[in-house]
Scaffold this motif. Structure first.
Motif, PDB file in Angstrom:
ATOM      1  N   LEU A 195       0.832  -1.199   0.000  1.00  0.00           N
ATOM      2  CA  LEU A 195       0.000   0.000   0.000  1.00  0.00           C
ATOM      3  C   LEU A 195       0.869   1.253   0.000  1.00  0.00           C
ATOM      4  O   LEU A 195       0.609   2.208  -0.750  1.00  0.00           O
ATOM      5  CB  LEU A 195      -0.917   0.001   1.222  1.00  0.00           C
ATOM      6  CG  LEU A 195      -1.668   1.313   1.493  1.00  0.00           C
ATOM      7  CD1 LEU A 195      -2.602   1.660   0.342  1.00  0.00           C
ATOM      8  CD2 LEU A 195      -2.430   1.229   2.812  1.00  0.00           C
ATOM      9  N   ASP A 196       1.905   1.272   0.824  1.00  0.00           N
ATOM     10  CA  ASP A 196       2.800   2.431   0.868  1.00  0.00           C
ATOM     11  C   ASP A 196       3.444   2.674  -0.499  1.00  0.00           C
ATOM     12  O   ASP A 196       3.593   3.824  -0.935  1.00  0.00           O
ATOM     13  CB  ASP A 196       3.896   2.223   1.922  1.00  0.00           C
ATOM     14  CG  ASP A 196       3.369   2.327   3.351  1.00  0.00           C
ATOM     15  OD1 ASP A 196       2.248   2.817   3.535  1.00  0.00           O
ATOM     16  OD2 ASP A 196       4.091   1.884   4.267  1.00  0.00           O
ATOM     17  N   ALA A 197       3.835   1.590  -1.177  1.00  0.00           N
ATOM     18  CA  ALA A 197       4.455   1.737  -2.502  1.00  0.00           C
ATOM     19  C   ALA A 197       3.458   2.293  -3.514  1.00  0.00           C
ATOM     20  O   ALA A 197       3.808   3.137  -4.353  1.00  0.00           O
ATOM     21  CB  ALA A 197       4.997   0.387  -2.965  1.00  0.00           C
ATOM     22  N   VAL A 198       2.212   1.830  -3.452  1.00  0.00           N
ATOM     23  CA  VAL A 198       1.175   2.349  -4.360  1.00  0.00           C
ATOM     24  C   VAL A 198       0.896   3.817  -4.065  1.00  0.00           C
ATOM     25  O   VAL A 198       0.771   4.640  -4.985  1.00  0.00           O
ATOM     26  CB  VAL A 198      -0.109   1.503  -4.225  1.00  0.00           C
ATOM     27  CG1 VAL A 198      -1.278   2.185  -4.919  1.00  0.00           C
ATOM     28  CG2 VAL A 198       0.113   0.121  -4.808  1.00  0.00           C
ATOM     29  N   ARG A 199       0.800   4.166  -2.792  1.00  0.00           N
ATOM     30  CA  ARG A 199       0.553   5.563  -2.418  1.00  0.00           C
ATOM     31  C   ARG A 199       1.683   6.465  -2.915  1.00  0.00           C
ATOM     32  O   ARG A 199       1.431   7.568  -3.426  1.00  0.00           O
ATOM     33  CB  ARG A 199       0.399   5.672  -0.903  1.00  0.00           C
ATOM     34  CG  ARG A 199      -0.027   7.054  -0.439  1.00  0.00           C
ATOM     35  CD  ARG A 199      -0.034   7.163   1.070  1.00  0.00           C
ATOM     36  NE  ARG A 199      -1.060   6.347   1.692  1.00  0.00           N
ATOM     37  CZ  ARG A 199      -0.830   5.320   2.496  1.00  0.00           C
ATOM     38  NH1 ARG A 199       0.412   4.938   2.755  1.00  0.00           N
ATOM     39  NH2 ARG A 199      -1.835   4.651   3.031  1.00  0.00           N
ATOM     40  N   ALA A 200       2.922   5.996  -2.788  1.00  0.00           N
ATOM     41  CA  ALA A 200       4.062   6.782  -3.267  1.00  0.00           C
ATOM     42  C   ALA A 200       3.993   6.969  -4.787  1.00  0.00           C
ATOM     43  O   ALA A 200       4.311   8.050  -5.307  1.00  0.00           O
ATOM     44  CB  ALA A 200       5.371   6.098  -2.875  1.00  0.00           C
ATOM     45  N   HIS A 201       3.574   5.924  -5.495  1.00  0.00           N
ATOM     46  CA  HIS A 201       3.437   6.036  -6.957  1.00  0.00           C
ATOM     47  C   HIS A 201       2.385   7.077  -7.328  1.00  0.00           C
ATOM     48  O   HIS A 201       2.625   7.944  -8.185  1.00  0.00           O
ATOM     49  CB  HIS A 201       3.057   4.681  -7.548  1.00  0.00           C
ATOM     50  CG  HIS A 201       2.485   4.782  -8.929  1.00  0.00           C
ATOM     51  ND1 HIS A 201       3.257   5.061 -10.042  1.00  0.00           N
ATOM     52  CD2 HIS A 201       1.193   4.670  -9.375  1.00  0.00           C
ATOM     53  CE1 HIS A 201       2.477   5.116 -11.117  1.00  0.00           C
ATOM     54  NE2 HIS A 201       1.230   4.880 -10.735  1.00  0.00           N
ATOM     55  N   TRP A 253      -3.544   4.729 -14.216  1.00  0.00           N
ATOM     56  CA  TRP A 253      -2.453   5.014 -13.280  1.00  0.00           C
ATOM     57  C   TRP A 253      -2.111   3.766 -12.475  1.00  0.00           C
ATOM     58  O   TRP A 253      -0.994   3.595 -12.022  1.00  0.00           O
ATOM     59  CB  TRP A 253      -2.872   6.116 -12.305  1.00  0.00           C
ATOM     60  CG  TRP A 253      -2.920   7.493 -12.845  1.00  0.00           C
ATOM     61  CD1 TRP A 253      -3.252   7.878 -14.115  1.00  0.00           C
ATOM     62  CD2 TRP A 253      -2.643   8.706 -12.125  1.00  0.00           C
ATOM     63  NE1 TRP A 253      -3.215   9.241 -14.226  1.00  0.00           N
ATOM     64  CE2 TRP A 253      -2.843   9.778 -13.019  1.00  0.00           C
ATOM     65  CE3 TRP A 253      -2.281   8.991 -10.813  1.00  0.00           C
ATOM     66  CZ2 TRP A 253      -2.667  11.117 -12.637  1.00  0.00           C
ATOM     67  CZ3 TRP A 253      -2.109  10.308 -10.430  1.00  0.00           C
ATOM     68  CH2 TRP A 253      -2.295  11.370 -11.333  1.00  0.00           C
ATOM     69  N   LEU A 254      -3.115   2.946 -12.261  1.00  0.00           N
ATOM     70  CA  LEU A 254      -2.971   1.757 -11.426  1.00  0.00           C
ATOM     71  C   LEU A 254      -4.018   0.742 -11.853  1.00  0.00           C
ATOM     72  O   LEU A 254      -5.146   1.110 -12.190  1.00  0.00           O
ATOM     73  CB  LEU A 254      -3.179   2.127  -9.945  1.00  0.00           C
ATOM     74  CG  LEU A 254      -3.197   0.987  -8.921  1.00  0.00           C
ATOM     75  CD1 LEU A 254      -1.809   0.388  -8.764  1.00  0.00           C
ATOM     76  CD2 LEU A 254      -3.718   1.495  -7.567  1.00  0.00           C
ATOM     77  N   VAL A 255      -3.642  -0.544 -11.837  1.00  0.00           N
ATOM     78  CA  VAL A 255      -4.581  -1.644 -12.045  1.00  0.00           C
ATOM     79  C   VAL A 255      -4.596  -2.481 -10.774  1.00  0.00           C
ATOM     80  O   VAL A 255      -3.527  -2.785 -10.213  1.00  0.00           O
ATOM     81  CB  VAL A 255      -4.182  -2.516 -13.250  1.00  0.00           C
ATOM     82  CG1 VAL A 255      -5.112  -3.723 -13.369  1.00  0.00           C
ATOM     83  CG2 VAL A 255      -4.208  -1.693 -14.536  1.00  0.00           C
ATOM     84  N   THR A 256      -5.774  -2.830 -10.290  1.00  0.00           N
ATOM     85  CA  THR A 256      -5.886  -3.636  -9.080  1.00  0.00           C
ATOM     86  C   THR A 256      -6.762  -4.864  -9.333  1.00  0.00           C
ATOM     87  O   THR A 256      -7.586  -4.888 -10.248  1.00  0.00           O
ATOM     88  CB  THR A 256      -6.487  -2.846  -7.899  1.00  0.00           C
ATOM     89  OG1 THR A 256      -7.884  -2.642  -8.120  1.00  0.00           O
ATOM     90  CG2 THR A 256      -5.802  -1.522  -7.712  1.00  0.00           C
ATOM     91  N   ALA A 257      -6.589  -5.850  -8.488  1.00  0.00           N
ATOM     92  CA  ALA A 257      -7.447  -7.034  -8.454  1.00  0.00           C
ATOM     93  C   ALA A 257      -7.285  -7.658  -7.081  1.00  0.00           C
ATOM     94  O   ALA A 257      -6.262  -7.463  -6.410  1.00  0.00           O
ATOM     95  CB  ALA A 257      -7.074  -8.035  -9.542  1.00  0.00           C
ATOM     96  N   ALA A 278       0.275  -5.809 -18.350  1.00  0.00           N
ATOM     97  CA  ALA A 278       1.617  -5.381 -18.736  1.00  0.00           C
ATOM     98  C   ALA A 278       1.561  -4.292 -19.800  1.00  0.00           C
ATOM     99  O   ALA A 278       2.365  -3.353 -19.798  1.00  0.00           O
ATOM    100  CB  ALA A 278       2.423  -6.579 -19.236  1.00  0.00           C
ATOM    101  N   ALA A 279       0.589  -4.400 -20.716  1.00  0.00           N
ATOM    102  CA  ALA A 279       0.457  -3.411 -21.776  1.00  0.00           C
ATOM    103  C   ALA A 279       0.032  -2.046 -21.247  1.00  0.00           C
ATOM    104  O   ALA A 279       0.249  -1.024 -21.900  1.00  0.00           O
ATOM    105  CB  ALA A 279      -0.543  -3.900 -22.817  1.00  0.00           C
ATOM    106  N   ALA A 280      -0.579  -2.022 -20.060  1.00  0.00           N
ATOM    107  CA  ALA A 280      -1.036  -0.748 -19.493  1.00  0.00           C
ATOM    108  C   ALA A 280       0.121   0.155 -19.086  1.00  0.00           C
ATOM    109  O   ALA A 280      -0.038   1.375 -18.992  1.00  0.00           O
ATOM    110  CB  ALA A 280      -1.939  -1.012 -18.293  1.00  0.00           C
ATOM    111  N   GLY A 281       1.285  -0.427 -18.783  1.00  0.00           N
ATOM    112  CA  GLY A 281       2.459   0.368 -18.451  1.00  0.00           C
ATOM    113  C   GLY A 281       2.382   1.082 -17.118  1.00  0.00           C
ATOM    114  O   GLY A 281       3.009   2.128 -16.929  1.00  0.00           O
ATOM    115  N   CYS A 282       1.620   0.527 -16.178  1.00  0.00           N
ATOM    116  CA  CYS A 282       1.485   1.140 -14.862  1.00  0.00           C
ATOM    117  C   CYS A 282       1.598   0.048 -13.803  1.00  0.00           C
ATOM    118  O   CYS A 282       1.582  -1.146 -14.129  1.00  0.00           O
ATOM    119  CB  CYS A 282       0.145   1.859 -14.745  1.00  0.00           C
ATOM    120  SG  CYS A 282      -1.295   0.743 -14.779  1.00  0.00           S
TER     121      CYS A 282
END
Length: 279
Positions: free
Chosen positions: A28-34, A121-125, A145-149
């Motif tokens: 979560l911290d890494a996603v928030r930083a992104h 900006w982000l993909v989640t599942a 992978a094609a989304a580049g995020c």
């Protein structure tokens, strides 16, 4: 045609609190930083987040309020009933009070063309990979992978289960349940507890850096209803896989469910969270 595995709305609702407690805070911290870093470079843009296999929307309800700035969530699922619930129970605000909007799309997430994730900006599942075949996983990974995020995939079961107090039948049920999770579906084997490793390899193979962290459910007296429902499904699937197990299932279930009702059963169900990022 063999029907895909389906999760019920009641089950997803029952597990939502345990899912929220289990998800990796480090990822979560890494996603928030992104998101924070990208917003610094694009302060007037709305963060576009795609939630694949969204179910009733629990990932968005958990994550949107932990990320800063305006967000637009694209909720994707093949189940119309679950999508309707996700739309009704959408997150309202970001961590800083910024607006969060939602749209829903009825799609099979294993057949997404790359353009479906354009601008993300982000993909989640969450809690979806173990119900896929290898071919279905490859389709999902290709689109991500094609989304580049970054791609955050939470709560994939790994097959590990710990019950306290221990019972002599626990290990046999665990092994038989895991065999059931790897069962054949339409001529293809489900990944089950092998899914997290398979996803990590597939994402790495497409040039993404993959971080993996444990995200176990820890169910005690406060989650006795979930523990009982999980146990009933766990044992039922094992008996479906090996009917001979049914001879011992009745007394075993009676013992375990009595312990759960009395707040005397502790269950750890092991999962793994993955965060894949472009190198």
């Amino acid at each position: 045609m063999t029907q895909p595995v389906r999760a019920s709305a009641d089950w997803l609702s029952l597990r939502e609190r345990a899912d929220a407690a289990a998800r990796s805070p480090l990822l979560l911290d890494a996603v928030r930083a992104h998101v924070t870093g990208r917003r610094a470079a694009s302060e007037h843009e709305v963060a576009r987040i795609h939630d694949l296999g969204c179910g009733t929307g629990s990932m968005a309800r958990w994550l949107a309020g932990r990320l800063p700035g305006p967000q637009h969530w694209v909720m994707v699922d093949r189940d119309a009933e679950l999508l309707a619930l996700a739309d009704e129970n959408r997150p309202q605000a970001a961590s800083d009070g910024a607006r969060v909007t939602v749209e829903t799309r009825r799609r099979d997430i294993t057949r997404l063309p790359p353009q479906q994730l354009e601008g993300a900006w982000l993909v989640t599942a969450s809690a979806v990979l173990d119900m896929m075949t290898a071919d279905e996983l490859d389709g999902l990974v290709a689109a991500c992978a094609a989304a580049g995020c970054p791609v955050l995939v939470a709560l994939t079961v790994t097959g590990g289960v710990d019950l306290t107090p221990a019972d002599p039948l626990d290990e046999r049920v665990r092994e038989t349940f895991n065999a059931h999770q790897r069962r054949d579906r339409g001529g293809r084997r489900l990944l089950g507890p092998d899914a997290a490793r398979a996803a990590s390899v597939a994402l790495s193979g497409r040039g993404l850096e993959v971080l993996a962290r444990p995200s176990p459910w820890r169910l005690g007296p406060d989650e006795r209803a979930l523990a009982a429902a999980w146990f009933t499904g766990w044992l039922g699937a094992a008996c479906e896989q090996d009917p001979a197990l049914s001879e011992k299932a009745g007394p075993y279930a009676a013992r375990r469910l009595a312990q759960a009702a009395a707040g005397q059963l502790w269950v750890t169900v092991h999962h793994e969270d993955l965060l894949a990022r472009p190198s």
